[in-house]
Scaffold this motif. Structure first.
Motif, mmCIF file in Angstrom:
data_model
loop_
_atom_site.group_PDB
_atom_site.id
_atom_site.type_symbol
_atom_site.label_atom_id
_atom_site.label_comp_id
_atom_site.label_asym_id
_atom_site.label_seq_id
_atom_site.Cartn_x
_atom_site.Cartn_y
_atom_site.Cartn_z
ATOM 1 N N ARG A 47 57.352 74.466 -9.786
ATOM 2 C CA ARG A 47 58.561 75.213 -9.410
ATOM 3 C C ARG A 47 59.201 75.750 -10.673
ATOM 4 O O ARG A 47 59.614 74.981 -11.540
ATOM 5 C CB ARG A 47 59.553 74.327 -8.653
ATOM 6 N N HIS A 69 49.735 76.289 -8.169
ATOM 7 C CA HIS A 69 50.476 77.093 -7.205
ATOM 8 C C HIS A 69 51.936 77.068 -7.645
ATOM 9 O O HIS A 69 52.538 75.999 -7.761
ATOM 10 C CB HIS A 69 50.345 76.535 -5.791
ATOM 11 N N TRP A 70 52.489 78.259 -7.915
ATOM 12 C CA TRP A 70 53.834 78.372 -8.452
ATOM 13 C C TRP A 70 54.804 78.795 -7.356
ATOM 14 O O TRP A 70 54.496 79.683 -6.545
ATOM 15 C CB TRP A 70 53.880 79.400 -9.590
ATOM 16 N N LEU A 71 55.970 78.178 -7.346
ATOM 17 C CA LEU A 71 57.086 78.582 -6.500
ATOM 18 C C LEU A 71 58.123 79.190 -7.429
ATOM 19 O O LEU A 71 58.700 78.504 -8.277
ATOM 20 C CB LEU A 71 57.654 77.385 -5.741
ATOM 21 N N HIS A 73 61.496 80.692 -8.306
ATOM 22 C CA HIS A 73 62.889 80.664 -7.863
ATOM 23 C C HIS A 73 63.740 81.610 -8.709
ATOM 24 O O HIS A 73 63.764 81.505 -9.942
ATOM 25 C CB HIS A 73 63.478 79.256 -8.008
ATOM 26 N N GLU A 81 59.905 89.841 -7.668
ATOM 27 C CA GLU A 81 58.823 90.747 -7.303
ATOM 28 C C GLU A 81 57.963 91.073 -8.523
ATOM 29 O O GLU A 81 56.728 91.108 -8.446
ATOM 30 C CB GLU A 81 59.399 92.027 -6.697
ATOM 31 N N MET A 84 55.812 88.051 -9.378
ATOM 32 C CA MET A 84 54.673 87.923 -8.473
ATOM 33 C C MET A 84 53.564 88.915 -8.845
ATOM 34 O O MET A 84 52.382 88.602 -8.748
ATOM 35 C CB MET A 84 55.126 88.172 -7.039
ATOM 36 N N THR A 92 48.344 80.874 -8.085
ATOM 37 C CA THR A 92 48.874 81.592 -6.928
ATOM 38 C C THR A 92 50.371 81.323 -6.907
ATOM 39 O O THR A 92 50.870 80.452 -7.620
ATOM 40 C CB THR A 92 48.227 81.108 -5.631
ATOM 41 N N ALA A 93 51.105 82.079 -6.072
ATOM 42 C CA ALA A 93 52.560 81.907 -6.107
ATOM 43 C C ALA A 93 53.194 82.302 -4.793
ATOM 44 O O ALA A 93 52.621 83.040 -3.992
ATOM 45 C CB ALA A 93 53.176 82.722 -7.240
ATOM 46 N N GLU A 94 54.425 81.794 -4.593
ATOM 47 C CA GLU A 94 55.295 82.176 -3.484
ATOM 48 C C GLU A 94 56.680 82.476 -4.051
ATOM 49 O O GLU A 94 57.132 81.781 -4.977
ATOM 50 C CB GLU A 94 55.440 81.047 -2.468
ATOM 51 N N PRO A 95 57.371 83.472 -3.521
ATOM 52 C CA PRO A 95 58.746 83.741 -3.966
ATOM 53 C C PRO A 95 59.729 82.789 -3.301
ATOM 54 O O PRO A 95 59.540 82.380 -2.150
ATOM 55 C CB PRO A 95 58.973 85.182 -3.517
ATOM 56 N N ARG A 96 60.773 82.458 -4.036
ATOM 57 C CA ARG A 96 61.884 81.672 -3.503
ATOM 58 C C ARG A 96 63.183 82.346 -3.968
ATOM 59 O O ARG A 96 63.596 82.174 -5.118
ATOM 60 C CB ARG A 96 61.842 80.228 -3.993
#
Length: 278
Positions: A47, A69-71, A73, A81, A84, A92-96
């Motif tokens: 994170r 895997h990155w979150l 924030h 954006e 990412m 890999t990643a997800e936006p928070r």
């Protein structure tokens, strides 16, 4: 973190990224990797708090021992954006999107590592305490980079250096919307908070060392530094233009050197034996 006294912008983050990368304490990553290699062989969940355009991921991902895997924030969706879009291949990643000051142990469940860069000085003592408590309860490590220390050395010296430095430090400790920011107190406050929650803490200096090759960064940093100092102490406005002119002229001639103090911190859960703190 934004330039002193100015909003966070992608241009500022891009300008400071090489200096940040050169300053970060690689020895703390080596210790972190040793801890990670003792854990199950599974993807590392990271994170990144206040991720900006993702400079921490670009610097750190290739140094960690396996896929991550990155979150990501941040309150600014434009910055996230960009982060990412520039993600390293190892991750890999997800936006928070949203506030990151209220993370608790439940939200950190499954997280291997919490990272933050140039963030802690923008938080309050209570927010840092909650983050340390959440990391300890969740059993995740924390790598906190580039917390300002209040140390600024500009050479050659100028009679007004100390006045602007003192005013800037006071500006960083100001109260905003009822929140008293830690500013240059953030490094020791963060170390103490993680220590109180039973985590093994190792600290290392990570100063910016800027010279002629970083002249554009020096210019932007100086302008923000002086503006913030004047906002905090308006009496300095009368000296600001001449002071800034002298400093920028020296930078243009390639004569100016600036060392801006930062500190990095690694906190590991459990009873890992920490090294002495600098």
């Amino acid at each position: 973190m934004s330039a002193p006294g100015s909003p966070v912008t992608p241009d500022w983050l891009a300008l400071r990224e090489p200096a940040d990368a050169a300053a970060r304490a690689v020895e703390l990553v080596d210790r972190l990797c040793g801890w990670l290699q003792e854990r199950p062989d599974e993807p590392i969940v990271v994170r990144d708090l206040g991720c900006g355009t993702g400079s921490m991921a670009r610097w750190l991902a290739g140094r960690l021992p396996r896929r991550q895997h990155w979150l990501l924030h941040d309150r600014d969706p434009v910055l996230v954006e960009r982060a990412m879009a520039q993600l390293p291949e190892a991750a890999t990643a997800e936006p928070r999107i949203g506030d990151l000051t209220d993370l608790d142990a439940a939200q950190l469940t499954g997280t291997t590592l919490v990272t933050a860069s140039a963030l802690m000085d923008l938080l309050t003592a209570g927010e840092v305490e909650r983050l340390a408590a959440a990391c300890a309860a969740a059993g995740c490590a924390a790598l906190i980079a580039l917390s300002v220390t209040g140390s600024v050395l500009i050479t050659p010296a100028d009679p007004f250096d100390a006045a602007f430095a003192s005013a800037f430090d006071a500006h960083q400790r100001r109260t905003v919307d009822g929140r008293r920011l830690l500013g240059p107190d953030s490094a020791p406050a963060t170390a103490a908070a993680f220590d109180r929650h039973g985590m093994a803490v190792v600290r290392a200096p990570s100063p910016w060392r800027l010279g002629p090759d970083e002249a554009p960064l020096i210019e932007q940093w100086l302008r923000g530094w002086v503006a913030a100092a004047c906002e905090q102490r308006p009496a300095l406005v009368a000296e600001a233009e001449a002071y800034l002119g002298r400093r920028l002229a020296a930078a243009e001639r390639g004569e100016l050197r600036v060392v801006v103090g930062h500190a990095d911190l690694l906190a590991l859960p459990g009873a890992a034996d920490p090294e002495p703190r600098p």
